[in-house]
Design an enzyme around this catalytic site. Structure first.
Site, PDB file in Angstrom:
ATOM      1  N   GLU A   1      35.759  47.842  31.135  1.00 45.12           N
ATOM      2  CA  GLU A   1      35.890  49.206  30.620  1.00 45.12           C
ATOM      3  C   GLU A   1      37.126  49.778  31.285  1.00 45.12           C
ATOM      4  O   GLU A   1      37.121  50.052  32.485  1.00 45.12           O
ATOM      5  CB  GLU A   1      34.614  50.003  30.942  1.00 45.12           C
ATOM      6  CG  GLU A   1      34.417  51.177  30.021  1.00 45.12           C
ATOM      7  CD  GLU A   1      35.062  52.427  30.547  1.00 45.12           C
ATOM      8  OE1 GLU A   1      36.255  52.621  30.248  1.00 45.12           O
ATOM      9  OE2 GLU A   1      34.404  53.187  31.266  1.00 45.12           O
TER      10      GLU A   1
ATOM     11  N   GLY B   1      37.882  50.204  35.397  1.00 42.88           N
ATOM     12  CA  GLY B   1      39.081  50.585  36.139  1.00 42.88           C
ATOM     13  C   GLY B   1      40.299  50.531  35.245  1.00 42.88           C
ATOM     14  O   GLY B   1      40.194  50.714  34.037  1.00 42.88           O
ATOM     15  N   SER B   2      41.434  50.239  35.848  1.00 43.64           N
ATOM     16  CA  SER B   2      42.687  50.314  35.099  1.00 43.64           C
ATOM     17  C   SER B   2      42.853  49.112  34.182  1.00 43.64           C
ATOM     18  O   SER B   2      42.339  48.023  34.438  1.00 43.64           O
ATOM     19  CB  SER B   2      43.866  50.373  36.063  1.00 43.64           C
ATOM     20  OG  SER B   2      44.037  49.118  36.690  1.00 43.64           O
ATOM     21  N   THR B   3      43.602  49.307  33.114  1.00 47.70           N
ATOM     22  CA  THR B   3      43.887  48.224  32.178  1.00 47.70           C
ATOM     23  C   THR B   3      44.668  47.117  32.873  1.00 47.70           C
ATOM     24  O   THR B   3      44.456  45.931  32.604  1.00 47.70           O
ATOM     25  CB  THR B   3      44.639  48.771  30.957  1.00 47.70           C
ATOM     26  OG1 THR B   3      43.731  49.577  30.195  1.00 47.70           O
ATOM     27  CG2 THR B   3      45.165  47.659  30.063  1.00 47.70           C
ATOM     28  N   GLU B   4      45.535  47.507  33.801  1.00 47.13           N
ATOM     29  CA  GLU B   4      46.336  46.510  34.504  1.00 47.13           C
ATOM     30  C   GLU B   4      45.443  45.530  35.273  1.00 47.13           C
ATOM     31  O   GLU B   4      45.607  44.306  35.181  1.00 47.13           O
ATOM     32  CB  GLU B   4      47.274  47.248  35.458  1.00 47.13           C
ATOM     33  CG  GLU B   4      48.345  46.400  36.058  1.00 47.13           C
ATOM     34  CD  GLU B   4      49.043  47.153  37.182  1.00 47.13           C
ATOM     35  OE1 GLU B   4      49.187  48.389  37.083  1.00 47.13           O
ATOM     36  OE2 GLU B   4      49.417  46.504  38.169  1.00 47.13           O
TER      37      GLU B   4
ATOM     38  N   GLU C   1      48.575  56.410  30.635  1.00 52.09           N
ATOM     39  CA  GLU C   1      47.409  57.122  31.137  1.00 52.09           C
ATOM     40  C   GLU C   1      47.792  57.833  32.436  1.00 52.09           C
ATOM     41  O   GLU C   1      48.173  57.191  33.415  1.00 52.09           O
ATOM     42  CB  GLU C   1      46.274  56.140  31.388  1.00 52.09           C
ATOM     43  CG  GLU C   1      44.982  56.830  31.769  1.00 52.09           C
ATOM     44  CD  GLU C   1      43.810  55.860  31.898  1.00 52.09           C
ATOM     45  OE1 GLU C   1      44.028  54.749  32.405  1.00 52.09           O
ATOM     46  OE2 GLU C   1      42.697  56.238  31.501  1.00 52.09           O
TER      47      GLU C   1
ATOM     48  N   GLY D   1      42.267  45.098  34.755  1.00 43.84           N
ATOM     49  CA  GLY D   1      41.421  44.443  33.756  1.00 43.84           C
ATOM     50  C   GLY D   1      42.080  43.200  33.188  1.00 43.84           C
ATOM     51  O   GLY D   1      41.436  42.160  33.001  1.00 43.84           O
TER      52      GLY D   1
ATOM     53  N   CYS E   1      38.489  58.100  32.135  1.00 44.96           N
ATOM     54  CA  CYS E   1      39.173  57.130  31.277  1.00 44.96           C
ATOM     55  C   CYS E   1      39.155  57.573  29.824  1.00 44.96           C
ATOM     56  O   CYS E   1      40.047  57.242  29.059  1.00 44.96           O
ATOM     57  CB  CYS E   1      38.550  55.750  31.437  1.00 44.96           C
ATOM     58  SG  CYS E   1      36.760  55.808  31.404  1.00 44.96           S
TER      59      CYS E   1
ATOM     60  N   LYS F   1      31.089  46.221  44.407  1.00 48.17           N
ATOM     61  CA  LYS F   1      32.128  46.774  45.274  1.00 48.17           C
ATOM     62  C   LYS F   1      32.535  48.146  44.765  1.00 48.17           C
ATOM     63  O   LYS F   1      33.091  48.279  43.685  1.00 48.17           O
ATOM     64  CB  LYS F   1      33.371  45.886  45.300  1.00 48.17           C
ATOM     65  CG  LYS F   1      34.365  46.363  46.360  1.00 48.17           C
ATOM     66  CD  LYS F   1      35.763  45.811  46.181  1.00 48.17           C
ATOM     67  CE  LYS F   1      36.625  46.609  45.245  1.00 48.17           C
ATOM     68  NZ  LYS F   1      36.956  47.972  45.708  1.00 48.17           N
TER      69      LYS F   1
END
Lengths: 288, 475
Positions: free
Chosen positions: B255, B233-236, B386, B238, B289, B181
């Site tokens: 990542e 993508g974002s840590t959130e 970030e 993730g 990132c 996606k």
């Protein structure tokens, strides 16, 4: 003349190289496989777990920057000390695990051999997991392994010595420090192992051992923001799932429990070491 | 600064359809649901095309197709799989101009970057992993390492085609099939890639592309027949993924975000360091990132370095991404622009000083000028969070130990930079930094042979190199 009364050992926790009782003042009865009273073990609390994490964090810079040769020698030293206490561990395993003397001896021997095996990995794992990368440009590019940090370990319920050694050694040999939740049913060999660790030049705090209830302590470790990874080998399926969920909060590396019955005798492979290793890649231009 | 005449790359090379379906089992299919999203050119807000929003049922179709194809693909000799990947690499090279223009149109990044960085790396990545497909037994994972099955892959909008390559190339080389996606704001190059899969006669179902936003991604990640989840993508997000797959047994690599320190010592080659700082934070509008978003400069040279840096920023050209002279393109979306504004607006109230070069922003589209904050404290939001935009926070240090401590004072650990002429200091600092990639006297360099990935909350797993195979093998 009456028979001499034996001096029994008080089993405590192992945190930061010292042997404190649980701050909670709690203990629980440990019985032999035949139901005989063996000792009261400390029942570690959330606060004990946090103290243990703090001790492991404090020990991390020194242990992770020790030379691989040094770490290898210290693990070998642990093996030497364990060998020296062979008969004591045989007795403890017979009591704790209900195995025969002969089988107990084999298990202690296997634990010693496992330590020797892992000791040798300290200065070799980097050679098989690192790489010099042929990038398409004028750069020196090197990937090397580094320890993940503080690792929480839920030790297996079965295998109070061999299983325990088999989960601790691969974590610390590469430079991690750890907080271990020992087998709840058979915790006594873990504290005797702590005595071995304490006399093997292993810096205090590299291994911290908590006895008590895994279901109670493991979730605190799984959710602790200063723990970098968790080995759920000894966690029951339900506990393992909830710990894995909690571990997501700070993206801990998670080693899930293996399916099927654990076999601690066969070649363990490198997976338990690599689960708690990071790869660092350094770039530098090449030029004159 | 002298004026440049416009030098726009022609967009005629790109043949856009008004509307795109989903790519499932080697065919373009209409989505089962009604959902449609428009993708816009962030430099002009012009609608480029309409794309489907895949529903849970669509994702299920794609996963089923991938499952069916897995039987064929995993049984195929590695040497044959390799040839398909080589074909893909070649077609990407052949169509690289077109794909670069398409990437810049949909993403807003300067054509200079999509043409000279993204596309060459995309082709190289496929070429590299193609070569692994028949050599897996030599990779150190046992004599005959097996693939995992169906990989569900969710990628971000900052390097759309490059992230696709990072995900698909190793997955296919190892014998997995994929459902990918792309990000909702940058689906077009992934859809062009679907066309490439047809051109190389890739067996149907080996690659499936489903477009959509977060819900589509969640449906993919949580699909019970997916064996492997790969997310950038974002840590959130993730974190949510790590939580949602708990107990499923799915293998996961993540990542995630970063807040990289770029450390400049007083003995650094100053002009090179300035170029490195600019490349570190203003490359791809800072939508990186591993961007060097925290400049740590030794106190003794801070004034001199900042003057040189500001002078250099005055020469950066912001504008039309398709202009070959452009250094800084458009911010990818209105939502991202709002996020950058929100964080940078927090800078001054918290006590930092803000500076941007004189810079005319186009009337239409999403733009943000290169921005520097000085006098930043470690507690400031702009030093901790970030930004994912062209915003640099400058902090100072006195000793190497202080530099390392500040650099590591973050939950992230993706990358870092160090600038000094002293070799032993480079190696000392590099060994102390808790980050997966350390660039010494350079920054933002990537290569398919070189493992990339983070420590701590920047995620886990490595992409690139031999290490990148592990994510797609049952080991």
């Amino acid at each position: 003349m009456s028979e001499r009364v034996v001096v029994r050992k008080t089993y405590k926790l192992f945190i930061g190289g010292a042997f404190p009782r649980s701050e909670s003042g709690r203990s629980y009865v440990v019985s032999s496989s035949k139901g005989k009273f063996l000792a009261n073990a400390s029942k570690a609390s959330r606060k004990d777990a946090r103290e243990a994490v703090a001790a492991a964090r404090k020990a991390f810079p020194g242990w992770s920057s020790a030379t691989a040769y040094n770490r290898g020698q210290i693990l070998y030293r642990v093996a030497e000390m364990l060998e020296g206490r062979r008969s004591q561990f045989v007795t403890e395993l017979v009591d704790a695990d209900g195995v025969g003397v002969r089988r107990a001896g084999e298990l202690v021997d296997a634990a010693v051999d496992r330590l020797v095996w892992y000791a040798g990995w300290s200065d070799k794992i980097g050679a098989i997991r690192g790489s010099a990368n042929p990038v398409a440009g004028p750069y020196f590019n090197l990937s090397s392994t580094e320890p993940t940090g503080v690792v929480a370990v839920v030790a297996p319920e079965a295998g109070p010595l061999l299983g325990l050694v088999s989960v601790i050694a691969p974590v610390i040999v590469t430079g991690n420090t750890c907080v271990v939740v020992a087998s709840e049913r058979a915790p006594l060999p873990s504290i005797t192992l702590a005595e071995v660790l304490a006399t093997s030049d292993l810096p205090g705090g590299v291994v911290n051992i908590l006895t008590g209830s895994a279901a109670e302590i493991a979730p605190w470790l799984a959710g602790h923001m200063d723990v970098n990874a968790i080995d759920l080998t000894g966690a029951e399926p339900e506990l393992a799932v909830s710990c894995e969920q909690d571990a997501a909060e700070n993206l801990k590396r998670v080693l899930r429990p293996a399916s099927g019955k654990a076999d601690w005798i066969t070649d363990p492979g490198t997976g338990r070491m690599t689960a708690f290793l990071e790869t660092k890649t350094v770039w530098h231009p090449i030029g004159i | 600064m002298f004026e440049y005449a416009p030098a726009p790359e022609s967009r005629d090379i790109v043949d856009l359809k008004p509307s795109y379906g989903l790519f499932i089992n080697g065919e373009w299919v209409e989505p089962l649901g009604e959902g449609r999203e428009k993708t816009v050119n962030p430099a002009s807000e012009e609608v480029l095309a309409e794309v489907a929003v895949a529903s849970e049922a669509d994702v299920d179709r794609a996963v089923q197709a991938a499952r069916k194809a897995f039987t064929v693909w995993s049984a195929m000799p590695g040497s044959e799989r390799a040839k398909y990947l080589f074909r893909i690499a070649r077609i990407i090279q052949e169509r690289s101009r077109e794909l670069a223009v398409l990437e810049s149109l949909d993403n807003g990044k300067p054509i200079r970057e999509s043409r000279d960085v993204d596309l060459p790396l995309v082709a190289a990545h496929f070429f590299y992993y193609a070569g692994w497909a028949d050599k897996l037994g030599y990779a150190g994972y046992g004599a005959d390492p097996r693939p995992l099955g169906v990989a569900g892959q969710v990628i971000p909008w900052n390097f759309p085609l490059l992230m696709l390559a990072w995900k698909i190339a190793p997955a296919l080389a190892c014998g997995n099939t994929v459902v990918l996606k792309p990000a909702e704001t940058t689906p077009l190059t992934a859809l062009a890639f679907a066309e490439i899969c047809r051109q190389v006669d890739l067996p149907p179902g080996v690659v499936n592309i489903v477009t959509g936003a977060g819900e589509t991604g969640a449906a993919l990640v949580n699909h019970p027949d997916v064996n492997k989840v790969a997310f950038t993508g974002s840590t959130e997000v993730g974190r949510q993924i790590a939580r949602s797959v708990a107990g499923s047994g799915k293998k996961v690599t993540l990542e995630l975000g970063g807040k990289a320190a770029n450390i400049v010592f007083e003995d650094a080659a100053l002009d090179q360091a300035v170029e490195g700082i600019v490349n570190g934070i203003f490359f791809n509008q800072g939508h990186v990132c591993c961007a060097g978003s925290r400049l740590l400069v030794q106190e003794s040279i801070a004034t001199e370095l900042l003057e040189a840096l500001k002078r250099r920023l005055g020469t950066l050209r912001l504008g039309d991404p398709l202009d070959k002279n452009t250094d800084i393109g458009a911010i990818n979306s209105a939502a991202q622009l709002a996020r950058i504004r929100e964080l940078s607006d927090a800078g001054e109230p918290e006590g930092a000083e803000r500076w941007s070069p004189a810079c005319l922003l186009p009337d239409k589209g999403f733009w943000f000028p290169p921005t520097i904050f000085t006098g930043v404290a470690q507690s400031h939001r702009i030093a901790r969070e970030e930004v994912f935009g062209p915003v640099l926070s400058v902090l100072t240090f006195r000793t190497p130990a202080e530099a390392v401590e500040k650099a590591n004072n973050t939950p992230f650990g993706l990358s870092a930079g160090v600038w000094t002429e002293k070799g032993s200091r480079i190696l000392w600092v590099a060994s102390k930094l808790r980050a997966g990639v350390v660039w010494a006297n350079t920054f933002n360099k990537f290569d398919p042979t070189s493992p990339f990935g983070g420590y701590k909350e920047s995620g886990y797993g490595r992409e690139g190199g031999r290490h990148g195979l592990e994510a797609y093998l049952d080991v």
